[in-house]
Design a protein around this motif. Structure first.
Motif, PDB file in Angstrom:
ATOM      1  N   ARG A  60      33.801  52.666  37.006  1.00 52.69           N
ATOM      2  CA  ARG A  60      34.708  51.770  37.738  1.00 52.69           C
ATOM      3  C   ARG A  60      34.036  50.440  38.034  1.00 52.69           C
ATOM      4  N   ILE A  61      32.779  50.475  38.427  1.00 52.64           N
ATOM      5  CA  ILE A  61      32.046  49.232  38.679  1.00 52.64           C
ATOM      6  C   ILE A  61      31.986  48.392  37.408  1.00 52.64           C
ATOM      7  N   SER A  62      31.846  49.055  36.259  1.00 54.92           N
ATOM      8  CA  SER A  62      31.747  48.349  34.982  1.00 54.92           C
ATOM      9  C   SER A  62      33.100  47.919  34.438  1.00 54.92           C
ATOM     10  N   GLY A  63      34.172  48.360  35.062  1.00 57.92           N
ATOM     11  CA  GLY A  63      35.499  47.958  34.624  1.00 57.92           C
ATOM     12  C   GLY A  63      36.132  48.883  33.606  1.00 57.92           C
ATOM     13  N   PHE A  64      35.540  50.064  33.398  1.00 60.03           N
ATOM     14  CA  PHE A  64      36.146  51.011  32.468  1.00 60.03           C
ATOM     15  C   PHE A  64      37.380  51.629  33.105  1.00 60.03           C
ATOM     16  N   LEU A 129      45.334  47.967  32.082  1.00 57.59           N
ATOM     17  CA  LEU A 129      44.652  47.385  30.934  1.00 57.59           C
ATOM     18  C   LEU A 129      44.030  46.019  31.195  1.00 57.59           C
ATOM     19  N   ASN A 130      44.137  45.524  32.412  1.00 60.56           N
ATOM     20  CA  ASN A 130      43.547  44.230  32.728  1.00 60.56           C
ATOM     21  C   ASN A 130      42.041  44.418  32.948  1.00 60.56           C
ATOM     22  N   ARG A 135      36.820  44.523  35.975  1.00 59.13           N
ATOM     23  CA  ARG A 135      35.400  44.178  36.071  1.00 59.13           C
ATOM     24  C   ARG A 135      35.132  43.325  37.297  1.00 59.13           C
ATOM     25  N   ILE A 136      36.051  42.416  37.612  1.00 58.15           N
ATOM     26  CA  ILE A 136      35.900  41.600  38.824  1.00 58.15           C
ATOM     27  C   ILE A 136      35.944  42.503  40.051  1.00 58.15           C
ATOM     28  N   ASP A 137      36.879  43.477  40.061  1.00 60.21           N
ATOM     29  CA  ASP A 137      36.971  44.417  41.179  1.00 60.21           C
ATOM     30  C   ASP A 137      35.674  45.200  41.328  1.00 60.21           C
ATOM     31  N   GLY A 138      35.116  45.666  40.211  1.00 59.19           N
ATOM     32  CA  GLY A 138      33.857  46.413  40.245  1.00 59.19           C
ATOM     33  C   GLY A 138      32.713  45.561  40.759  1.00 59.19           C
ATOM     34  N   ARG A 139      32.671  44.310  40.311  1.00 62.06           N
ATOM     35  CA  ARG A 139      31.626  43.400  40.778  1.00 62.06           C
ATOM     36  C   ARG A 139      31.783  43.135  42.282  1.00 62.06           C
ATOM     37  N   MET A 140      33.020  42.999  42.737  1.00 60.58           N
ATOM     38  CA  MET A 140      33.248  42.767  44.164  1.00 60.58           C
ATOM     39  C   MET A 140      32.801  43.970  44.991  1.00 60.58           C
TER      40      MET A 140
END
Length: 148
Positions: A60-64, A129-130, A135-140
């Motif tokens: 999830r952090i990586s945006g998968f 699919l966004n 990835r932005i959410d995971g980075r946040m």
């Protein structure tokens, strides 16, 4: 699969090699006893192994893409509804050909139903699919943790 991901060069003792997209890397973490106890309890309460819980978090952090049971149920239901509507439209077409007329009201009802179901599907798929947003959410999530 490698064609979709492209060839990713890596170093090896035998010269250039390529990353196996199905290969795994092992990541280990250190947790304090209290952190581990809470983490373990949370994972167990959800029926997850430690490995799977950590893998979900890392992915999830990586945006998968991780799809929860409710989303999976919704997508199956929408898919089923769209299939049923498609069958109804086919039946209406056959009846119209046989009777040399068309039931406009029934056709319009089916068209609207298809539109509603497709809108639900499109909305959910756009969210899922966004990749950039995930990835932005995971980075946040990481940024919030780092700032705490």
């Amino acid at each position: 699969m490698a064609d979709l991901l492209g060839d990713v060069p890596t170093l090896s003792s035998n010269g250039p090699a390529y990353v196996d997209p199905d290969g795994y890397k092992i990541v280990s973490i250190r947790l304090r006893q209290a952190e581990f106890a809470c983490f373990s309890q949370q994972a167990r309460s959800l029926g997850l192994t430690h490995n799977l819980a950590l893998r979900i978090a890392a992915r999830r952090i990586s945006g998968f893409l991780e799809i929860d049971a409710e989303t999976r149920r919704l997508l199956r239901q929408v898919s089923s509804n769209i299939g049923e509507i498609a069958l109804n439209i086919s039946r209406l077409r056959r009846l119209a050909e046989q009777a040399d007329s068309i039931d406009i009201e029934r056709l319009e009802e089916q068209r609207k139903g298809f539109g509603r179901e497709f809108a639900v599907l499109d909305d959910r798929l756009q969210t899922l699919l966004n990749i950039s947003q995930r990835r932005i959410d995971g980075r946040m999530m990481l940024q919030d943790a780092a700032d705490s």
